[in-house]
Enzyme design. Sequence first.
Site, PDB file in Angstrom:
ATOM      1  N   ILE A  80       5.854   6.543   0.858  1.00  0.00           N
ATOM      2  CA  ILE A  80       5.559   6.044   2.150  1.00  0.00           C
ATOM      3  C   ILE A  80       5.155   4.675   1.932  1.00  0.00           C
ATOM      4  O   ILE A  80       4.236   4.289   1.109  1.00  0.00           O
ATOM      5  CB  ILE A  80       4.528   6.836   2.747  1.00  0.00           C
ATOM      6  N   MET A 133       0.862  -1.146   0.088  1.00  0.00           N
ATOM      7  CA  MET A 133      -0.076  -0.155  -0.129  1.00  0.00           C
ATOM      8  C   MET A 133       0.778   1.238   0.111  1.00  0.00           C
ATOM      9  O   MET A 133       0.567   2.170   0.642  1.00  0.00           O
ATOM     10  CB  MET A 133      -1.014  -0.093   1.239  1.00  0.00           C
ATOM     11  N   PRO A 134       1.851   1.379  -0.992  1.00  0.00           N
ATOM     12  CA  PRO A 134       2.612   2.656  -0.954  1.00  0.00           C
ATOM     13  C   PRO A 134       1.836   3.766  -1.365  1.00  0.00           C
ATOM     14  O   PRO A 134       0.850   3.731  -1.929  1.00  0.00           O
ATOM     15  CB  PRO A 134       3.510   2.164  -1.979  1.00  0.00           C
ATOM     16  N   ARG A 135       2.285   5.043  -0.804  1.00  0.00           N
ATOM     17  CA  ARG A 135       1.804   6.303  -1.172  1.00  0.00           C
ATOM     18  C   ARG A 135       2.807   7.222  -1.819  1.00  0.00           C
ATOM     19  O   ARG A 135       3.836   7.201  -1.108  1.00  0.00           O
ATOM     20  CB  ARG A 135       1.104   6.890  -0.029  1.00  0.00           C
ATOM     21  N   VAL A 143       4.127  -4.968  -5.064  1.00  0.00           N
ATOM     22  CA  VAL A 143       3.070  -3.975  -4.693  1.00  0.00           C
ATOM     23  C   VAL A 143       2.077  -4.755  -5.722  1.00  0.00           C
ATOM     24  O   VAL A 143       2.164  -5.186  -6.691  1.00  0.00           O
ATOM     25  CB  VAL A 143       3.218  -2.617  -5.247  1.00  0.00           C
TER      26      VAL A 143
END
Length: 125
Positions: free
Chosen positions: A71, A1-3, A34
């Site tokens: 993030i 769940m990268p941002r 991902v």
Amino acid sequence: MPRLNISLRAGKSEAYRQAILDSLYRAMRDALTVPEDDQFMTITEHDASNFRHGTAFGVARSEDLVYIQIIVFDTRTPDQKKAFFRRATDLLGEHPGIRPEDVFINIVEAAKENWSVGHGLAQFA
């Protein structure tokens, strides 16, 4: 769940910006495993007066510098992070054609319990 938060100087075409998003998504899929369609990315453009850089660490950056902050959960290994840095830089060099000197990436880690991805729930806690 990268941002991902991506910052660059204003004036690039939509195709250029989309190529950045596409390249970074592919790098996340390749290096950070991902899941498909896990795309939470923004690009912020800045006027020249609001975008500054230097030559710290002996890197000759140009006006095409792109700041990338990702993030992620605090579960990635150092090898995965290094692979992401390399893969992202390679792909951005291919499309839209950003020089390696102009790719500035930092990774911020957050524990899973610090994420809510909708409905006010702590989905990963």
